[in-house]
Design an enzyme around this catalytic site. Sequence first.
Site, PDB file in Angstrom:
ATOM      1  N   GLY A 314       0.974  -1.183  -0.010  1.00  0.00           N
ATOM      2  CA  GLY A 314       0.057   0.048   0.022  1.00  0.00           C
ATOM      3  C   GLY A 314       0.951   1.174   0.061  1.00  0.00           C
ATOM      4  O   GLY A 314       1.952   1.160  -0.517  1.00  0.00           O
ATOM      5  N   GLU A 315       0.333   2.232   0.530  1.00  0.00           N
ATOM      6  CA  GLU A 315       1.038   3.716   0.677  1.00  0.00           C
ATOM      7  C   GLU A 315       1.189   4.244  -0.807  1.00  0.00           C
ATOM      8  O   GLU A 315       1.560   5.459  -0.858  1.00  0.00           O
ATOM      9  CB  GLU A 315       2.532   3.733   1.162  1.00  0.00           C
ATOM     10  CG  GLU A 315       2.820   2.840   2.673  1.00  0.00           C
ATOM     11  CD  GLU A 315       4.068   3.048   2.846  1.00  0.00           C
ATOM     12  OE1 GLU A 315       4.806   3.359   2.157  1.00  0.00           O
ATOM     13  OE2 GLU A 315       4.346   2.484   4.231  1.00  0.00           O
TER      14      GLU A 315
END
Length: 361
Positions: A314-315
């Site tokens: 993610g991120e």
Amino acid sequence: MLNEVLKGIEGLDNDMIVKAKNRVDSLAKPLGSLGKLEDIAIRLSGITGNMFNNIDKKCVIIMSSDNGVEEEGVASAPQCVTLLQTKNFIKGTTGVATLAKANGTDLMVFDVGINSDEVVEGVINRKISKGTKNIYKEPAMTYEEAKKSLEIGIEAVKIAKEKGYKILGVGEMGIGNTTTSAAVLKALIGCETSQVVGKGGGINNDSFEKKKRIVEEVVKKHNINFDDSIDIISKVGGYDIGAMTGVFLGAAFYRIPVVIDGFISVVTALLANRLNPLVKEFCFTSHKSQEIGYELAIKELGLDPMLDLNMRLGEGSGCPIAFSVIDFATAMMNNMATFEEGNIDNSYLEDVKDEECYIVL
């Protein structure tokens, strides 16, 4: 702002798509031999209205927010990690930050709902409140707060456009947001809970079973209008989810190509596309996330992942990697010679125009 954007999104420049495809097909290579790079270059031309493009100024927009459902024990990391990692984005030490630095990508980080009074230098403060409500007990936010989160995302794209960014990625930080994303996806497509609930950043089996039970129950208990993406966000989503949805809407409105990261990112792209079905024309994928709900969401969106790297961070971490691939596509379009430019007689291609002449089916 939101209604103006929803009504103002226009589709791709089809005339330019035809011209770009003709150019790609005339390049000195077997027809279709550069595969997805050709598709990327052609669609990029349809977005910008230009045959030749570059994405020399790149940015991943990250929305950070806390989620009240974290108190139910659906995540292994404590809530304070949202704030700590948001600080680390600015320091350049997170996963997405290090990948971004490797190919000259900037980060634009927003606080849309971190559960803290601390103001982090370098983070754009658009805090709606200090985290959402616990969706297991009550709706995440009001309908107006959901709309506000969308408008923050749209504003982020406006800022990016004014700064001259030519391509965007969409990332997030928020402990508990795979739970909210799973609930949103279940509400959007009406699937089985087991198809959308994964283990996120890592949880034991007891927490995993609890997470599935919570997602199952919250989609039933809040009187959701399943035909209204904004209502879905307000009932079981998060400020990060709403703001990311707004980024996808804003990218389509301002005609900036935008890259989907992993599970949470693709769920928000799907939300945006439900609000206006032209949105997906402006979206490029990055990697196939290993989080279980990703495959269902990307299929529902009608897109295919560009890469499969066994990633699940993610991120926005997949976006800089995809930017590099898109860079290769623009290099092909901008610098590769056509048969004519290379003084090559391509009459031999007349007998091998069909796909079956190149691929064993």
